[in-house]
Design a protein around this motif. Structure first.
Motif, short mmCIF file in Angstrom:
data_model
loop_
_atom_site.label_atom_id
_atom_site.label_comp_id
_atom_site.label_asym_id
_atom_site.label_seq_id
_atom_site.Cartn_x
_atom_site.Cartn_y
_atom_site.Cartn_z
N ALA A 104 2.48 44.01 12.14
CA ALA A 104 2.73 45.65 12.07
C ALA A 104 3.40 45.60 10.52
O ALA A 104 3.61 46.39 9.57
N SER A 105 5.39 44.63 10.60
CA SER A 105 5.51 44.57 9.69
C SER A 105 5.42 43.70 8.48
O SER A 105 5.08 44.54 7.62
N LYS A 106 4.54 43.01 8.80
CA LYS A 106 4.04 41.90 7.84
C LYS A 106 2.58 42.77 6.70
O LYS A 106 2.01 42.86 5.88
N GLU A 156 2.71 44.01 3.21
CA GLU A 156 1.58 43.87 2.03
C GLU A 156 1.26 44.59 1.69
O GLU A 156 0.30 45.25 0.19
N LYS A 157 0.65 46.25 2.35
CA LYS A 157 0.05 47.56 2.18
C LYS A 157 1.11 48.01 0.93
O LYS A 157 0.63 48.60 0.23
N LEU A 158 2.33 47.79 1.03
CA LEU A 158 3.40 48.55 0.52
C LEU A 158 3.74 47.44 -1.59
O LEU A 158 3.54 47.73 -2.04
N THR A 159 3.18 46.60 -1.31
CA THR A 159 3.35 45.91 -1.99
C THR A 159 2.33 45.65 -3.26
O THR A 159 2.29 45.67 -4.01
N ALA A 160 0.95 45.62 -2.48
CA ALA A 160 -0.03 46.07 -2.56
C ALA A 160 -0.54 47.49 -3.99
O ALA A 160 -0.78 47.59 -4.72
N SER A 161 0.47 48.03 -3.66
CA SER A 161 0.40 49.36 -3.63
C SER A 161 1.19 49.72 -5.22
O SER A 161 1.53 50.58 -5.71
N ASP A 198 14.23 50.07 -4.63
CA ASP A 198 14.25 51.13 -3.82
C ASP A 198 13.10 51.91 -2.98
O ASP A 198 13.25 51.93 -2.05
N ALA A 199 12.13 51.95 -3.96
CA ALA A 199 10.81 53.14 -3.61
C ALA A 199 10.65 52.10 -2.22
O ALA A 199 9.84 52.23 -1.54
N TYR A 200 10.44 50.67 -2.36
CA TYR A 200 9.88 49.65 -1.38
C TYR A 200 10.56 49.76 -0.20
O TYR A 200 10.13 50.42 0.38
#
Length: 69
Positions: A40-42, A46-51, A56-58
């Motif tokens: 789930a963490s991975k 990956e979803k947040l990095t792709a967006s 700080d936002a991450y």
């Protein structure tokens, strides 16, 4: 060969200046400590990095995802 140890201090306050560690160094620390990310963490990372989130936002999105209550 001698290591070049330099400390950075703020010209205004005289306190030490610290910088956040990068992803590669953080991964090395986690490996030494025996920490691993679950599926789930991975997926979230990956979803947040792709967006395109960084910094700080991450971090704030990670906190929101795992905050209870």
């Amino acid at each position: 060969m001698k290591k070049d140890l330099k400390t950075a201090r703020s010209a205004v306050t005289g306190k030490f200046v610290t910088q956040p560690i990068g992803g590669k160094k953080a991964a090395k620390f986690a490996q030494v400590e025996g920490l691993t990310m679950n599926a789930a963490s991975k997926a979230l990372s990956e979803k947040l990095t792709a967006s395109g989130l960084k910094g700080d936002a991450y971090r704030s999105e990670i906190v929101k995802a795992f905050k209870k209550g």
